[in-house]
Design a protein around this motif. Structure first.
Motif, PDB file in Angstrom:
ATOM      1  N   GLU A 136       0.838  -1.202   0.000  1.00 47.55           N
ATOM      2  CA  GLU A 136       0.000   0.000   0.000  1.00 47.55           C
ATOM      3  C   GLU A 136       0.873   1.252   0.000  1.00 47.55           C
ATOM      4  OE1 GLU A 136      -3.517   2.142   2.658  1.00 47.55           O
ATOM      5  OE2 GLU A 136      -2.899   0.090   3.095  1.00 47.55           O
ATOM      6  N   MET A 137       1.969   1.222   0.748  1.00 46.25           N
ATOM      7  CA  MET A 137       2.908   2.341   0.728  1.00 46.25           C
ATOM      8  C   MET A 137       3.503   2.511  -0.662  1.00 46.25           C
ATOM      9  SD  MET A 137       4.527   4.653   2.652  1.00 46.25           S
ATOM     10  CE  MET A 137       4.671   4.080   4.361  1.00 46.25           C
ATOM     11  N   VAL A 138       3.835   1.388  -1.312  1.00 47.40           N
ATOM     12  CA  VAL A 138       4.376   1.440  -2.677  1.00 47.40           C
ATOM     13  C   VAL A 138       3.353   2.050  -3.629  1.00 47.40           C
ATOM     14  CG1 VAL A 138       5.109   0.023  -4.640  1.00 47.40           C
ATOM     15  CG2 VAL A 138       5.960  -0.488  -2.338  1.00 47.40           C
ATOM     16  N   ALA A 139       2.091   1.624  -3.523  1.00 50.56           N
ATOM     17  CA  ALA A 139       1.047   2.177  -4.391  1.00 50.56           C
ATOM     18  C   ALA A 139       0.898   3.677  -4.181  1.00 50.56           C
ATOM     19  CB  ALA A 139      -0.279   1.462  -4.130  1.00 50.56           C
ATOM     20  N   SER A 140       0.971   4.114  -2.920  1.00 46.99           N
ATOM     21  CA  SER A 140       0.826   5.537  -2.612  1.00 46.99           C
ATOM     22  C   SER A 140       1.961   6.351  -3.227  1.00 46.99           C
ATOM     23  CB  SER A 140       0.793   5.748  -1.093  1.00 46.99           C
ATOM     24  OG  SER A 140      -0.275   5.033  -0.497  1.00 46.99           O
ATOM     25  N   TRP A 141       3.190   5.873  -3.078  1.00 45.18           N
ATOM     26  CA  TRP A 141       4.329   6.598  -3.613  1.00 45.18           C
ATOM     27  C   TRP A 141       4.434   6.473  -5.130  1.00 45.18           C
ATOM     28  CZ3 TRP A 141       7.181  10.372  -1.802  1.00 45.18           C
ATOM     29  CH2 TRP A 141       7.149  10.620  -0.440  1.00 45.18           C
ATOM     30  N   THR A 142       3.855   5.410  -5.686  1.00 43.50           N
ATOM     31  CA  THR A 142       3.815   5.311  -7.145  1.00 43.50           C
ATOM     32  C   THR A 142       2.908   6.381  -7.729  1.00 43.50           C
ATOM     33  OG1 THR A 142       4.205   2.918  -7.009  1.00 43.50           O
ATOM     34  CG2 THR A 142       3.371   3.758  -9.091  1.00 43.50           C
ATOM     35  N   LEU A 143       1.848   6.733  -7.013  1.00 42.90           N
ATOM     36  CA  LEU A 143       1.014   7.855  -7.453  1.00 42.90           C
ATOM     37  C   LEU A 143       1.811   9.160  -7.452  1.00 42.90           C
ATOM     38  CD1 LEU A 143      -2.344   7.003  -5.635  1.00 42.90           C
ATOM     39  CD2 LEU A 143      -1.916   6.941  -8.089  1.00 42.90           C
ATOM     40  N   VAL A 144       2.662   9.350  -6.428  1.00 48.14           N
ATOM     41  CA  VAL A 144       3.556  10.510  -6.421  1.00 48.14           C
ATOM     42  C   VAL A 144       4.505  10.444  -7.609  1.00 48.14           C
ATOM     43  CG1 VAL A 144       5.396  11.679  -5.126  1.00 48.14           C
ATOM     44  CG2 VAL A 144       3.415  10.742  -3.924  1.00 48.14           C
ATOM     45  N   LEU A 145       4.986   9.249  -7.891  1.00 45.09           N
ATOM     46  CA  LEU A 145       5.882   9.036  -9.027  1.00 45.09           C
ATOM     47  C   LEU A 145       5.207   9.436 -10.338  1.00 45.09           C
ATOM     48  CD1 LEU A 145       8.768   7.790  -9.234  1.00 45.09           C
ATOM     49  CD2 LEU A 145       7.666   5.634  -9.826  1.00 45.09           C
ATOM     50  N   ILE A 146       3.942   9.086 -10.495  1.00 38.87           N
ATOM     51  CA  ILE A 146       3.212   9.410 -11.726  1.00 38.87           C
ATOM     52  C   ILE A 146       3.008  10.918 -11.854  1.00 38.87           C
ATOM     53  CG2 ILE A 146       1.012   9.133 -12.930  1.00 38.87           C
ATOM     54  CD1 ILE A 146       0.804   6.357 -11.611  1.00 38.87           C
ATOM     55  N   VAL A 147       2.567  11.546 -10.763  1.00 36.10           N
ATOM     56  CA  VAL A 147       2.296  12.988 -10.807  1.00 36.10           C
ATOM     57  C   VAL A 147       3.566  13.769 -11.124  1.00 36.10           C
ATOM     58  CG1 VAL A 147       1.570  14.984  -9.449  1.00 36.10           C
ATOM     59  CG2 VAL A 147       0.309  12.823  -9.280  1.00 36.10           C
ATOM     60  N   THR A 148       4.657  13.492 -10.406  1.00 33.49           N
ATOM     61  CA  THR A 148       5.908  14.204 -10.660  1.00 33.49           C
ATOM     62  C   THR A 148       6.468  13.867 -12.039  1.00 33.49           C
ATOM     63  OG1 THR A 148       7.114  12.440  -9.503  1.00 33.49           O
ATOM     64  CG2 THR A 148       6.500  14.393  -8.226  1.00 33.49           C
ATOM     65  N   GLY A 149       6.296  12.613 -12.462  1.00 36.69           N
ATOM     66  CA  GLY A 149       6.783  12.223 -13.778  1.00 36.69           C
ATOM     67  C   GLY A 149       6.063  12.945 -14.900  1.00 36.69           C
ATOM     68  N   LEU A 150       4.749  13.083 -14.787  1.00 38.37           N
ATOM     69  CA  LEU A 150       3.991  13.809 -15.813  1.00 38.37           C
ATOM     70  C   LEU A 150       4.383  15.285 -15.847  1.00 38.37           C
ATOM     71  CD1 LEU A 150       0.417  12.246 -15.415  1.00 38.37           C
ATOM     72  CD2 LEU A 150       1.988  11.966 -17.334  1.00 38.37           C
ATOM     73  N   MET A 151       4.669  15.865 -14.690  1.00 41.30           N
ATOM     74  CA  MET A 151       5.085  17.266 -14.667  1.00 41.30           C
ATOM     75  C   MET A 151       6.467  17.438 -15.284  1.00 41.30           C
ATOM     76  SD  MET A 151       3.626  18.401 -10.908  1.00 41.30           S
ATOM     77  CE  MET A 151       3.950  20.143 -11.159  1.00 41.30           C
ATOM     78  N   LEU A 152       7.356  16.473 -15.088  1.00 38.33           N
ATOM     79  CA  LEU A 152       8.671  16.526 -15.721  1.00 38.33           C
ATOM     80  C   LEU A 152       8.579  16.279 -17.231  1.00 38.33           C
ATOM     81  CD1 LEU A 152      10.724  14.543 -13.059  1.00 38.33           C
ATOM     82  CD2 LEU A 152      10.972  16.968 -13.603  1.00 38.33           C
ATOM     83  N   TRP A 153       7.640  15.434 -17.635  1.00 36.42           N
ATOM     84  CA  TRP A 153       7.467  15.117 -19.063  1.00 36.42           C
ATOM     85  C   TRP A 153       6.811  16.263 -19.821  1.00 36.42           C
ATOM     86  CZ3 TRP A 153       2.510  15.061 -21.108  1.00 36.42           C
ATOM     87  CH2 TRP A 153       2.408  14.679 -22.453  1.00 36.42           C
ATOM     88  N   TRP A 154       6.033  17.103 -19.170  1.00 35.04           N
ATOM     89  CA  TRP A 154       5.200  18.104 -19.837  1.00 35.04           C
ATOM     90  C   TRP A 154       5.986  18.850 -20.916  1.00 35.04           C
ATOM     91  CZ3 TRP A 154       0.135  18.307 -19.487  1.00 35.04           C
ATOM     92  CH2 TRP A 154      -0.531  19.379 -20.071  1.00 35.04           C
ATOM     93  N   PRO A 155       5.478  18.847 -22.179  1.00 41.04           N
ATOM     94  CA  PRO A 155       6.251  19.389 -23.313  1.00 41.04           C
ATOM     95  C   PRO A 155       6.619  20.858 -23.116  1.00 41.04           C
ATOM     96  CG  PRO A 155       4.324  18.158 -24.077  1.00 41.04           C
ATOM     97  CD  PRO A 155       4.176  18.314 -22.603  1.00 41.04           C
ATOM     98  N   ARG A 156       7.872  21.157 -23.400  1.00 38.50           N
ATOM     99  CA  ARG A 156       8.353  22.542 -23.340  1.00 38.50           C
ATOM    100  C   ARG A 156       8.710  23.072 -24.731  1.00 38.50           C
ATOM    101  NH1 ARG A 156       9.702  19.638 -19.081  1.00 38.50           N
ATOM    102  NH2 ARG A 156       9.495  20.504 -16.989  1.00 38.50           N
ATOM    103  N   ARG A 157       8.562  22.208 -25.737  1.00 37.36           N
ATOM    104  CA  ARG A 157       8.827  22.624 -27.105  1.00 37.36           C
ATOM    105  C   ARG A 157       7.917  21.823 -28.020  1.00 37.36           C
ATOM    106  NH1 ARG A 157      12.804  19.095 -25.600  1.00 37.36           N
ATOM    107  NH2 ARG A 157      13.127  17.297 -26.963  1.00 37.36           N
ATOM    108  N   PRO A 158       7.554  22.348 -29.195  1.00 34.95           N
ATOM    109  CA  PRO A 158       6.706  21.602 -30.125  1.00 34.95           C
ATOM    110  C   PRO A 158       7.459  20.409 -30.714  1.00 34.95           C
ATOM    111  CG  PRO A 158       7.488  23.615 -31.151  1.00 34.95           C
ATOM    112  CD  PRO A 158       7.917  23.683 -29.711  1.00 34.95           C
ATOM    113  N   GLY A 159       6.690  19.406 -31.114  1.00 36.31           N
ATOM    114  CA  GLY A 159       7.291  18.223 -31.714  1.00 36.31           C
ATOM    115  C   GLY A 159       6.748  16.944 -31.105  1.00 36.31           C
TER     116      GLY A 159
END
Length: 457
Positions: A136-159
């Motif tokens: 359950e702790m792993v699942a909780s922190w994996t949600l943090v992993l997804i949220v932070t990962g999507l914010m890092l992935w967010w496109p900063r240039r076209p393409g």
């Protein structure tokens, strides 16, 4: 700051995520694997007319001294051994009976069968409730992993390259980065659904959720899923208790009497009352009426596998229920010893909470919308494994020998928006909230000491 949170969440979750992917992929094909493992037993069934079902039950009971009849699994095919589940103490033995000759073909401990081992490894690391809390702790922190990962992935240039599609022709760090970031982006939504739908099984979150639902009176049927580590003998009991409750032998649980949905095998918590009554009463071990109830079950033709379970007390009804993994298709009937149907409970008649969890569990197990669901879940598990391995490669290529090389701490304070998001997630996920609080306290009181030690060194 995002990279640092993403790094440490990934470092903690990575080994467990790979275990979840492997065991989850195996569990997707549970019916097929079970059929394959039992193939030699079913092939050895003799030709000819079958004996009475009560005779098959008695043959199984004679093979387990001191055993008590818990359930009979109806054959799903014409030529198949009859599975009889026999309780002895807190354990359950699955006895395979030749329906023609009444020969005992095999005996297997229900808790050590392959599908049960995979299930317990997937959700409990084979160590019971402590393992469930860890996952359950792993699942909780994996949600943090997804949220932070999507914010890092967010496109900063076209393409499209490196954003929507990985640049497979690239080499070195760019290749591994695209495999990790783009692959993680594509599976993020499905992964969130998997994590959320798995929470009702966890010991801490699942117990709290079920207790709240019972307190406000909305979860009126026995939950059709397992919360934490559950004694296998409990799963076929007619009455279930909440985790941590200890009922005295002979006590009557206070549950709604009409239209109670019994839990599927391995999906509930034990009521010692029902088993104790069976141990004290010889008649309860081999109750009359199995043949008539079985004939009724054949005519009802519920989706396989179908379990026939005896009454838990004198004068109570038999139960016929479907344990199909596509839970919206599950159906149950209460039947008299003469085979007369008293009541039928369908999935659509359950409470909204039960139905939502049922849909989530069916999707989680890959059986909600047929082969497409299986294929989707398998693809998510494969892509998640690749993204995890790519993250490991990125770290190993960047890390200096003997150093962790974590991203540096940001001197900026965390904004109110980020604090609000963390507060909401911590409130909805208790283990995440507690760990965030402990990390904040450690950073506040221990951080300066470690900084001083590093400067001194």
């Amino acid at each position: 700051m995002l990279w640092r949170w993403h790094f440490f969440a990934g470092l903690f979750c990575l080994p467990f995520v790979i275990v979840l992917c492997v065991t989850g992929s195996l569990y997707l094909f549970k019916p097929q694997i079970e059929t394959w493992l039992d193939r030699d037993i079913d092939r050895a069934v003799a030709e000819g007319p079958p004996r009475s079902v009560s005779a098959q039950r008695d043959a199984a009971l004679s093979a387990v001294p001191g055993g008590h009849f818990l359930a009979l699994e109806m054959p799903a095919r014409k030529r198949q051994a009859t599975r009889v589940l026999v309780a002895h103490g807190a354990d359950v033995t699955r006895v395979y009976i030749d329906p023609v000759t009444l020969r005992v073909m095999a005996r297997r401990d229900e808790q050590t069968r392959f599908e049960r081992l995979v299930f317990r490894l997937h959700g409990q690391l084979l160590i019971g409730n402590p393992g469930s809390a860890i996952m359950e702790m792993v699942a909780s922190w994996t949600l943090v992993l997804i949220v932070t990962g999507l914010m890092l992935w967010w496109p900063r240039r076209p393409g499209v390259g490196g954003t929507v599609l990985p640049r497979l022709g690239a080499k070195g760090r760019v290749f591994w980065r695209d495999l990790h970031a783009v692959g993680g982006m594509w599976i993020s939504l499905a992964l969130i659904l998997f994590l959320v739908s798995g929470l009702p099984w966890s010991f801490v979150w699942g117990s709290s959720f079920s207790a709240v639902e019972r307190r406000i009176g909305r979860l009126v049927s026995v939950q059709d899923w397992e919360i934490g580590a559950v004694p296998i003998a409990a799963t076929l009991s007619g009455h279930a208790t909440m985790p941590g409750m200890d009922m005295e032998a002979g006590a009557q649980p206070a549950l709604p009497r009409p239209a109670i949905s019994r839990p599927a095998i391995s999906r509930s918590v034990i009521s010692r009352a029902a088993i104790s009554r069976a141990e004290m009463s010889g008649a309860a071990m081999r109750p009359e009426g199995l043949d008539a109830v079985y004939e009724t079950a054949r005519h009802l033709a519920f989706p396989a596998p179908v379990l026939v379970t005896p009454p838990v007390g004198e004068g109570e009804a038999w139960h016929i229920r479907s344990d199909t993994q596509n839970r919206p298709e599950r159906i149950e009937a209460s039947v008299t010893a003469q085979g007369q149907v008293i009541h039928i409970t369908r999935f659509a008649e359950k409470s909204l909470t039960d139905r939502l969890i049922g849909y989530g569990v069916a999707f989680h197990e890959g059986h909600l919308f047929g082969v497409l669901n299986l294929f989707l879940n398998l693809c998510v598990a494969l892509l998640l494994t690749l993204a995890s391995m790519a993250a490991l490669m990125l770290w190993l290529r960047r890390r200096r020998p003997g150093h962790l090389d974590a991203p540096g701490a940001s001197p900026r304070r965390i904004g109110w928006g980020a604090l609000a998001v963390m507060g909401v997630m911590g409130g909805l996920l208790p283990e995440l909230g507690i760990s965030l609080l402990l990390l904040a306290l450690a950073g506040r009181f221990l951080g300066p000491r470690f900084s001083a030690l590093r400067q001194k060194g």
